[in-house]
Design an enzyme around this catalytic site. Structure first.
Site, PDB file in Angstrom:
ATOM      1  N   GLY A   1      -9.922 -12.996  -1.834  1.00  0.00           N
ATOM      2  CA  GLY A   1     -10.013 -14.524  -1.831  1.00  0.00           C
ATOM      3  C   GLY A   1     -11.766 -14.992  -1.734  1.00  0.00           C
ATOM      4  O   GLY A   1     -12.268 -14.176  -1.400  1.00  0.00           O
TER       5      GLY A   1
ATOM      6  N   GLU B   1      -2.652  -8.353   3.369  1.00  0.00           N
ATOM      7  CA  GLU B   1      -2.998  -7.701   4.721  1.00  0.00           C
ATOM      8  C   GLU B   1      -1.710  -6.625   5.091  1.00  0.00           C
ATOM      9  O   GLU B   1      -1.446  -6.396   6.518  1.00  0.00           O
ATOM     10  CB  GLU B   1      -3.028  -8.781   5.915  1.00  0.00           C
ATOM     11  CG  GLU B   1      -4.152  -8.834   6.760  1.00  0.00           C
ATOM     12  CD  GLU B   1      -5.287  -8.586   6.254  1.00  0.00           C
ATOM     13  OE1 GLU B   1      -5.940  -7.503   6.190  1.00  0.00           O
ATOM     14  OE2 GLU B   1      -5.839  -9.535   5.652  1.00  0.00           O
TER      15      GLU B   1
ATOM     16  N   THR C   1      -9.050  -4.312  -1.731  1.00  0.00           N
ATOM     17  CA  THR C   1      -8.348  -3.985  -2.607  1.00  0.00           C
ATOM     18  C   THR C   1      -8.699  -3.984  -4.135  1.00  0.00           C
ATOM     19  O   THR C   1      -9.889  -4.537  -4.613  1.00  0.00           O
ATOM     20  CB  THR C   1      -7.186  -5.192  -2.821  1.00  0.00           C
ATOM     21  OG1 THR C   1      -6.497  -5.264  -1.518  1.00  0.00           O
ATOM     22  CG2 THR C   1      -6.065  -4.765  -3.579  1.00  0.00           C
TER      23      THR C   1
END
Ligand SMILES: CCCCCCCCCCCCCCCCCCCCCCCCCCC/C=C/C(=O)SCCNC(=O)CCNC(=O)[C@H](O)C(C)(C)COP(=O)(O)OP(=O)(O)OC[C@H]1O[C@@H](n2cnc3c(N)ncnc32)[C@H](O)[C@@H]1OP(=O)(O)O
Ligand SMILES: Cc1cc2nc3c(=O)[nH]c(=O)nc-3n(C[C@H](O)[C@H](O)[C@H](O)COP(=O)(O)OP(=O)(O)OC[C@H]3O[C@@H](n4cnc5c(N)ncnc54)[C@H](O)[C@@H]3O)c2cc1C
Length: 659
Positions: free
Chosen positions: A189, A432, A150
């Site tokens: 993350g 997701e 992303t």
């Protein structure tokens, strides 16, 4: 002398005369008796380690201290892997998710992405040689990775990603660049402070042509000093609604050169001279996301189980108001309204798990055949993983919030653990694949199947339509047929809307956009059908004792009726439902609430969630709610002195100022 163990008298009463064997349900959910034993051994092994306990509740730490503390425990957990009684992969699975792992790492595991996405990406996208080079290092934690896809400007529309990887045949290297601010990776993350490597998704340019997004293995930080490598601009994005110690980060590239061999080349290659070799299917590079969508369905279900256990136990301890004038205040669980809040989510935990198990099996079957070059199952896997990820996450988030509300004021306390559970579940609506976008992917598959009369197993019902009279039968099997009619009917309504839009002169993309509401409803009906069918079929096919089958069948019936009552308009529209049928279902529903109510505590007990995993004074096994709430309040830094120093600084001058 043995110490008497406290048990709240109301909970004690709830647990008496349980008509079914709780352990049998526990084994059913774990996947067998041996798995239950293994899980319990693992939990004891991890939870008995004093070093893994928190000195103070996380809420009282600063953002940076929270991260450091969770990283400390996360690393300690990794040191315990080798001696784990459950085997390494099982232990990792338990530690990454909402179960055991959340008892230790309450705000998110800083190395979760390494296991949940980085290693799966290497396994799914790397060649045998590339796996030989990096996988062992990754398994041994010599390197820690993340999955960087992303960007600040794009998350959903992958074809719009801006990060460029341009092949230079002279040096046989790719040059990575972030051509604008919006091209910066944003969200991955573990990227902020933990990871030193990443699988980076970037637009591949070779011989002057863009070949679309591809995965690249990129080193971000020096393996010794952890300093960012030249040209790498990396940092953390700051506090979020939840998951605050996952250190989500940003990442930019200033002409970073990496060898050609760091393009993960299992599905497509760039040869030394820059020739591009296409994959057999252009969406194979999206495989890591499919894996995570599959496991997220399991994960949100575990979170929902936690929320329901907390709310159910608390509702049997809590006494409030007056039901019968003059009588003792009842347990709030005895209000039908409370049962209506809590029993549908309780039933949903079973429906979601059984559906998620089916999806997991499909994932493994499809993956095995894709390894042999057979792509036939891919569209069905994509369709079903999007459908269930979207349904389970959105329903679970709503149910968790209902559970919180069902606990009144105490549910609003941080220590109730609802804020954290909600923070995690609601994140799964977005990550997701944002759910709306996934629903539209599902709808695309459904419309295509219905029109072309061809599709995988999960959409067969759209091709082989049910024959015979369209009567309404309210047995579970009959109800599944109603869901099927609704799913077919809503797909047909969406197709009619698309055709109507085309007749109005809309171009195909506009026709699609103007039918989105109908398309999403059709996709949701399809996902609900799958869950309902999985629930009914799994109970039929399982070897359960009569008492366990009886309680699970009641939960199943309650759940499948609940969704009809919630969306009765669709059933009137597409399934021939009449007013009398609805009234009959309504009364069956309230009868089921009353029938299940006495077993609610026994059912949540059978989830076998240890107090450490529930992490809530409201949900502890012993029901000692009020004492535990007081104990939690005593930990507040504001309670360490009777008078806080801010009184002298601010309040006292104000009180004396005679304003
Ligand atoms: C020594 C021993 C040690 C052993 C160690 C072993 C370790 C092994 C590991 C063990 C541990 C395992 C861990 C298990 C964990 C369990 C617990 C898990 C807990 C999870 C939670 C915890 C952590 C939190 C993690 C959060 C992480 C979040 C990450 C992210 O968010 S990553 C970014 C995700 N981004 C997206 O999802 C983007 C969404 N967008 C898209 O997917 C796409 O753009 C699109 C699909 C919306 C559209 O794409 P596009 O425009 O390209 O395509 P279209 O034109 O619309 O469609 C074209 C065509 O393609 C088809 N299609 C699309 N996608 C796919 C697909 N994915 N697959 C197949 N086909 C696809 C589509 O249907 C169309 O088809 P057609 O033309 O109609 O035929
Ligand atoms: C906790 C968390 C962890 C994450 N971890 C990672 C990670 O590890 N790695 C990583 O790469 N990314 C990660 N992400 C990013 C995540 O994958 C994206 O946020 C997600 O895919 C949504 O993309 P977006 O943010 O661009 O939303 P957008 O696409 O901008 O969505 C905004 C709105 O637009 C709507 N919309 C967009 N496109 C359409 C369409 N075609 N039709 C109709 N409506 C549309 C959406 O429904 C939504 O309402 C994480 C995100 C979160 C919240």
């Amino acid at each position: 002398m043995t110490k008497e163990i406290y048990e709240n008298p109301d909970l004690k009463k709830e647990r008496q005369n349980c008509p079914f064997n709780k352990e049998e349900i526990t084994n059913f959910l774990d996947g067998g008796k041996e798995k239950t034993t293994e899980r319990r051994q693992l939990e004891t092994y991890i939870l008995s380690d004093e070093q893994l306990k928190d000195a103070v509740p996380m809420e009282y730490l600063s953002h940076a201290d929270k991260y450091a503390e969770e990283l400390r425990k996360s690393c300690l957990l990794m040191h315990k892997l080798a001696d784990s009684p459950a085997g390494q992969v099982q232990t990792l699975r338990a530690l990454m998710g909402a179960g055991l792992g959340s008892a230790i790492l309450k705000e998110g595991n800083p190395i979760a992405l390494h296991y949940v996405m980085f290693i799966p990406a290497l396994m799914g996208q790397g060649t045998v040689e590339q796996q030989a080079k990096w996988l062992e290092k990754a398994y041994n934690l010599n390197i820690i990775g993340t999955y960087a896809q992303t960007e600040l400007g794009h998350g959903t529309f992958l074809r719009g990603l801006e990060t460029k990887a341009t092949y230079d045949p002279v040096t046989k290297e790719f040059v990575l660049e972030s051509p604008s601010l919006t091209a910066y990776k944003w969200w991955p993350g573990s990227l902020g402070k933990t990871a030193n490597y990443a699988v980076v998704m970037a637009q591949l340019y070779t011989k002057g042509k863009c070949e679309g997004i591809h995965p690249f293995m990129v080193q971000l930080r020096d393996e010794e000093t952890h300093e960012p490598l030249p040209g790498i601009l990396v940092g953390e994005i700051g506090p979020k609604l939840g998951m605050n110690t996952n250190d989500n980060g940003y990442l930019g590239f200033d002409k970073v050169r990496i060898p050609r061999e760091q393009l993960l080349m299992k599905h497509s290659q760039v040869l030394e001279d820059g020739t591009y070799v296409k994959p057999t299917n252009s969406k194979l590079s999206y495989g890591t996301m499919v894996f995570v969508r599959v496991v997220v369905c399991q994960d949100v279900t575990v979170n929902l189980r936690k929320a329901v256990t907390i709310a159910t136990r608390y509702s049997c301890v809590r006494r409030q108001s007056e039901l019968k004038p003059g009588d003792r205040e009842p347990q709030v669980m005895d209000y039908q309204a409370q049962q209506h809040k809590l029993l549908p989510p309780l039933a949903a935990t079973f429906g979601f798990q059984l559906a998620a198990d089916h999806l997991w099996n499909l994932y493994n079957t499809a993956n095995n055949s894709m390894e042999q070059g057979d792509m036939e199952l891919l569209p069905d896997l994509h369709g079903l993983s999007c459908a269930l990820k979207a349904l389970c996450s959105s329903e679970a988030a709503n149910f968790v919030e209902t559970c919180r509300q069902s606990c009144g004021g105490h549910g609003y306390m941080s220590c109730s653990n609802f804020p954290r559970i909600y923070g995690q579940v609601t994140a799964a609506i977005t990550y997701e694949g944002e759910n709306t976008v996934l629903w539209l992917q599902v709808a695309r598959y459904l419309v295509k199947t219905r029109k072309e009369k061809s599709g995988g197993l999960s959409v067969k019902y759209l091709i082989d339509e049910e024959k015979g009279p369209r009567t309404v039968d309210t047995t579970p099997e009959g109800i599944v047929k109603l869901y099927r009619r609704v799913a077919v009917g809503l797909v047909d309504i969406a197709i009619a809307e698309l055709e109507n839009n085309s007749r109005k002169g809309y171009a195909p993309h506009d026709a699609w956009n103007h039918a989105a509401v109908h398309l999403i409803k059709a996709a949701q009906a399809h996902a609900r059908l799958f869950v309902v069918e999985s629930f009914v079929d799994s109970l039929k096919g399982s070897r359960l004792s009569a008492p366990v089958r009886a309680i699970l069948s009641q939960l199943c019936e309650l759940f499948i009726i609940y969704w009809i009552l919630d969306r009765s308009g669709d059933f009137f529209l597409c399934a021939n439902l009449k007013k009398e049928d609805l009234l009959q279902l309504n009364s069956k529903y309230v009868q089921l609430l009353a029938a299940i109510r006495p077993q609610a505590v026994n059912i949540v007990d059978s989830f076998d969630l240890r107090d450490e995993i529930l992490g809530s004074p409201l949900g502890c096994w012993d029901g000692n709610v009020y004492q535990r709430l007081f104990d939690e309040a005593a930990k507040s830094p504001l309670n360490q002195k009777n008078v806080h120093e801010s009184f002298h600084k601010y309040l006292k001058p104000l009180l004396k100022s005679n304003l």
